[in-house]
Design a protein around this motif. Structure first.
Motif, PDB file in Angstrom:
ATOM      1  N   ALA A  74       0.823  -1.214   0.000  1.00  0.00           N
ATOM      2  CA  ALA A  74       0.000   0.000   0.000  1.00  0.00           C
ATOM      3  C   ALA A  74       0.855   1.261   0.000  1.00  0.00           C
ATOM      4  N   GLY A  75       2.172   1.100   0.098  1.00  0.00           N
ATOM      5  CA  GLY A  75       3.064   2.253   0.111  1.00  0.00           C
ATOM      6  C   GLY A  75       4.509   1.805   0.057  1.00  0.00           C
ATOM      7  N   VAL A  76       5.393   2.747  -0.303  1.00  0.00           N
ATOM      8  CA  VAL A  76       6.834   2.492  -0.358  1.00  0.00           C
ATOM      9  C   VAL A  76       7.534   3.601   0.420  1.00  0.00           C
ATOM     10  N   ALA A  77       8.491   3.221   1.249  1.00  0.00           N
ATOM     11  CA  ALA A  77       9.270   4.213   2.002  1.00  0.00           C
ATOM     12  C   ALA A  77      10.757   3.935   1.827  1.00  0.00           C
ATOM     13  N   ILE A  78      11.534   5.003   1.864  1.00  0.00           N
ATOM     14  CA  ILE A  78      12.999   4.900   1.795  1.00  0.00           C
ATOM     15  C   ILE A  78      13.584   5.518   3.049  1.00  0.00           C
ATOM     16  N   THR A  79      14.556   4.848   3.631  1.00  0.00           N
ATOM     17  CA  THR A  79      15.322   5.411   4.734  1.00  0.00           C
ATOM     18  C   THR A  79      16.771   4.982   4.562  1.00  0.00           C
ATOM     19  N   GLY A  80      17.625   5.347   5.528  1.00  0.00           N
ATOM     20  CA  GLY A  80      19.043   5.051   5.384  1.00  0.00           C
ATOM     21  C   GLY A  80      19.577   4.204   6.511  1.00  0.00           C
ATOM     22  N   LYS A  81      20.865   3.865   6.406  1.00  0.00           N
ATOM     23  CA  LYS A  81      21.542   3.150   7.484  1.00  0.00           C
ATOM     24  C   LYS A  81      21.646   4.099   8.685  1.00  0.00           C
ATOM     25  N   PRO A  82      22.046   3.611   9.857  1.00  0.00           N
ATOM     26  CA  PRO A  82      22.116   4.480  11.033  1.00  0.00           C
ATOM     27  C   PRO A  82      22.885   5.776  10.778  1.00  0.00           C
ATOM     28  N   PHE A  83      22.250   6.896  11.117  1.00  0.00           N
ATOM     29  CA  PHE A  83      22.828   8.244  11.072  1.00  0.00           C
ATOM     30  C   PHE A  83      22.956   8.832   9.664  1.00  0.00           C
ATOM     31  N   ILE A  84      22.656   8.052   8.628  1.00  0.00           N
ATOM     32  CA  ILE A  84      22.897   8.527   7.258  1.00  0.00           C
ATOM     33  C   ILE A  84      21.704   8.170   6.370  1.00  0.00           C
ATOM     34  N   ILE A 224       4.159   4.540  11.685  1.00  0.00           N
ATOM     35  CA  ILE A 224       2.787   4.783  12.167  1.00  0.00           C
ATOM     36  C   ILE A 224       2.173   5.970  11.443  1.00  0.00           C
ATOM     37  N   TRP A 225       2.997   7.036  11.247  1.00  0.00           N
ATOM     38  CA  TRP A 225       2.497   8.241  10.556  1.00  0.00           C
ATOM     39  C   TRP A 225       2.155   7.906   9.101  1.00  0.00           C
ATOM     40  N   ALA A 226       3.051   7.166   8.433  1.00  0.00           N
ATOM     41  CA  ALA A 226       2.783   6.773   7.042  1.00  0.00           C
ATOM     42  C   ALA A 226       1.512   5.936   6.956  1.00  0.00           C
ATOM     43  N   ASP A 227       1.300   5.078   7.930  1.00  0.00           N
ATOM     44  CA  ASP A 227       0.077   4.272   7.983  1.00  0.00           C
ATOM     45  C   ASP A 227      -1.140   5.190   8.049  1.00  0.00           C
ATOM     46  N   GLY A 228      -1.029   6.244   8.871  1.00  0.00           N
ATOM     47  CA  GLY A 228      -2.128   7.188   8.986  1.00  0.00           C
ATOM     48  C   GLY A 228      -2.419   7.917   7.689  1.00  0.00           C
ATOM     49  N   VAL A 229      -1.370   8.264   6.958  1.00  0.00           N
ATOM     50  CA  VAL A 229      -1.557   8.938   5.667  1.00  0.00           C
ATOM     51  C   VAL A 229      -2.213   7.991   4.666  1.00  0.00           C
ATOM     52  N   ILE A 230      -1.706   6.752   4.604  1.00  0.00           N
ATOM     53  CA  ILE A 230      -2.236   5.774   3.646  1.00  0.00           C
ATOM     54  C   ILE A 230      -3.697   5.458   3.937  1.00  0.00           C
ATOM     55  N   SER A 231      -4.040   5.358   5.235  1.00  0.00           N
ATOM     56  CA  SER A 231      -5.419   5.008   5.604  1.00  0.00           C
ATOM     57  C   SER A 231      -6.366   6.183   5.501  1.00  0.00           C
TER      58      SER A 231
END
Length: 705
Positions: A74-84, A224-231
């Protein structure tokens, strides 16, 4: 992909940042595909975005689009390794780009990959969990939504500082997200303020992220926030997004103000800020496709040009060479510095004391001729510590600890247990000799003596010392807290332990140090003396002030020679010219008129706010009478050839190890712009090196393709 083959061929040894996918369950049985960018190294080697990295990410995003079309996510998110998150494009191979066409591929590949974030068929998110620069920020901008960790230490679009523009969507997306004034701050103003970065809260306040969370639970709360946006439970509001009024009225006005500001501050030599302005202006009423195509063209033009190649040369000097100084002895033989003595309690000495106590956090004692001067110096230092606390740069506890470490005395016996003693007294040889000879009798045999002289012979300053081997030059630039360079001056007597201690101490002060031999002006002042001496000689012989200023514009310097003279002080400038004329009378000019201008106190007429109105009439009268005026072009060639000759002589005499050290000093100590690469790449490009000594400083020369 075949269309990027030439680009990927340059990236055989790329440190690839991989895109790892895991599925995160959301409410209602939904699933979020979470992509983590990770190059497999620790936080000291930030993830970067090279061609192989981008193509892998493109494949991963295509796979998520397929999954979305089947209803699996239902969605795709991107994040990074610790601190970056990501430190932007991988610039390690840009010097190998053979032509403008391949340069354009670099722009197009970024758009090709990151553009997929808006075409997934489901909402896309970027969770900015740490450092995000350049392309790292543009990952977020290309996504539909963004969250940010409150403690992110640095987020920025620094491209203009490097001679290019945010070319993976940033120049079009950012102003349409946060408004033109905020975008101008991030894309142009901050990079030109020594590459200023934003902290997490600052970026959020500008509207660069939709939600902000604390580090301890950042990922969980972002999901949790992304879940709220998607829902649909959370509706995202963006108060800084530009409206009709801003587009109709404010946009062009802001661009106009920014253009005038740039022209007054940096002139028209630097190309990237003005190219960025063009793109930002056009972003007002173009669509995404048109905006991205304009970025492709602009980035290709700049990447293949002289200024970007010079910027990368400068970047490598500051990021690599400055951290491994040429000629530095082994750090292991450096002496420990557990207490610092400062001779003098004036402004410069007090700035030294403040810097040493802040960075080394060891006892610092200052001394002067009488108690009143000492008390005034200590009071100044305490006031500066209070100011740092007021700005919340340090805590009240740290402020109290720092104050407790600073003392003043008129008894030099209090220096007996100092490991490092630096003088900041009047710039007169006899005074400095006597001060050191006097204090030496109270010091331990292992204490290091440092002088901040800018123009005197360090060896001669130590002529009355019993142990001249422990004397070293330690030349700061003003303002001490801000300027990042220290010229560490080695005399014929300076031993390796002393030199190593100086280099290690400079690093602990968060300064970059370059080792130079004991020669008049060392590096920065010798080169400035050449430029300023030629400028004053031209005026003395009949060239108008304005023509002289016009002649130096192509150098891209932060100010004209006469503005610089007023900044450093006309008396100081006259002294510097006299010193160099005495040392090298056949190559450096003295100027009696400059002494007269120093007595007048200024060159420019200024308004009540200090803004330059023009050349003062009395200043014109002082220099009147010259009968051999030069054109701007004649003078520019003369200065270029004079610089090429002087730098070549300095290198032949071993003043520093290489041309790179000359340029590093000019960039860090004299404000020479990154986009010029210091002095030597410029002198090669304009032909001065060939004219003067029949070769170039760099082989091949540092120029575009």
């Amino acid at each position: 992909m075949a269309q990027f083959d030439e680009l990927t061929a340059l990236s055989e040894d790329e440190v690839v940042t991989h895109s790892y996918v895991r599925d995160v369950p959301l409410t209602g049985g939904r699933v979020l595909a979470l992509i983590t960018l990770d190059n497999g190294r620790d936080h000291t080697r930030p993830s970067t975005l090279g061609p192989v990295t981008l193509l892998e990410l493109a494949d991963v995003l295509d796979a998520q689009k397929e999954r979305a079309s089947r209803g699996e996510i239902a969605g795709v998110a991107i994040t990074g390794k610790p601190f970056i998150l990501a430190a932007g494009a991988d610039l390690s191979k840009v010097s190998d780009i053979p032509n403008k066409a391949v340069a354009k591929q670099m722009a197009q590949l970024g758009h090709f990959t990151l553009g997929k974030l808006s075409e997934l068929g489901v909402p896309s998110f970027t969770f900015i969990n740490g450092l995000a620069l350049g392309g790292g920020v543009e990952i977020g901008l290309n996504s539909d939504y963004r969250t940010i960790d409150r403690n992110v230490p640095a987020i920025a679009l620094p491209e203009v500082f490097l001679g290019i523009i945010p070319g993976w969507g940033g120049a079009w997306l950012l102003p349409n997200l946060i408004g033109i004034e905020n975008a101008l701050k991030v894309i142009i103003e901050n990079p030109l303020k020594n590459n200023r970065t934003l902290k997490g809260q600052e970026a959020f306040d500008l509207g660069m992220a939709d939600a902000i969370f604390d580090s301890v639970s950042f990922l969980e709360e972002s999901i949790i926030w992304a879940d709220g946006v998607i829902s649909g439970r959370i509706k995202v509001k963006r108060p800084n997004e530009p409206g009709k009024i801003e587009r109709a009225v404010k946009w062009d006005v802001a661009i106009g103000i920014a253009t005038k500001m740039l022209e007054s501050r940096i002139g028209r030599v630097a190309k990237s800020p003005y190219k960025a302005l063009e793109l930002l202006k056009a972003a007002k009423n173009t669509d995404r496709k048109t905006g991205f195509a304009a970025e492709d063209e602009a980035l290709a033009e700049l990447i293949s040009g002289d200024q970007f190649k010079a910027s990368i040369y400068s970047f490598n000097l500051v990021q690599k060479r400055a951290k491994r100084p040429a000629g530095a002895p082994d750090k292991k033989i450096a002496k420990p510095v557990t207490k610092v003595g400062v001779i003098g309690a004036g402004l410069m000495a007090s700035q030294f004391a403040l810097l040493f106590v802040r960075r080394l956090k060891v006892p610092v004692v200052i001394t002067d001729l009488d108690q009143a001067r000492v008390d005034k110096g200590v009071e100044y230092i305490y006031g500066e510590i209070d100011a740092l606390q007021g700005k919340k740069r340090i805590s009240p506890d740290e402020a109290n600890r720092l104050k407790a470490l600073v003392t003043g005395t008129t008894n030099k016996a209090d220096f007996a247990d100092a490991d490092w003693v630096i003088e900041a007294v009047f710039e007169e040889l006899g005074v400095k000799q006597d001060v050191f000879a006097d204090v030496e009798q109270y010091l331990s045999d292992t204490a290091v003596l440092a002088t901040n002289t800018s123009s005197l012979s360090v060896e001669q300053i130590g002529a009355k010392l019993k142990h001249p081997e422990r004397l070293v030059g330690f030349h700061f630039f003003n303002p001490v807290a801000v300027m990042p360079l220290i010229e560490v001056v080695k005399t014929p007597a300076t031993d390796d332990e002393t030199l190593s201690t100086a280099m290690v101490t400079a690093a602990k002060l968060h300064k970059n140090a370059v080792i130079t031999t004991d020669t008049p002006g060392f590096v920065v002042n010798r080169i400035l003396a050449k430029v300023l001496g030629e400028a004053m000689h031209a005026v003395d012989t009949g060239t108008p002030f304005e023509v002289v200023e016009e002649s130096t514009k192509p150098f891209g310097l932060p100010m004209t020679p006469f503005e610089l003279l007023e900044l450093v002080g006309l008396k100081v400038g006259a002294h510097v010219l006299d010193t160099h004329h005495a040392a090298f009378p056949e190559r450096f000019f003295e100027s009696e008129n400059l002494h007269k201008l120093a007595d007048l106190g200024h060159i420019f007429e200024r308004d009540s706010k200090g803004k330059i109105k023009g050349i003062d009439k009395k200043a014109r009268e002082i220099v009147a009478g010259g009968t051999l005026p030069m054109t701007a072009e004649q003078l520019r060639t003369r200065i270029e050839d004079g610089l090429a000759d002087e730098i070549h002589r300095m290198l032949e005499d071993g003043v520093v190890s290489a041309p790179e050290d000359i340029d590093l000093c000019l960039i860090l100590g004299a404000g020479y712009p990154f986009q010029m690469g210091g002095a030597t790449p410029y002198l090669d490009r304009v032909g001065a090196s060939e004219r003067v000594f029949g070769a170039t400083f760099h082989n091949p020369p540092i120029r575009g393709v």
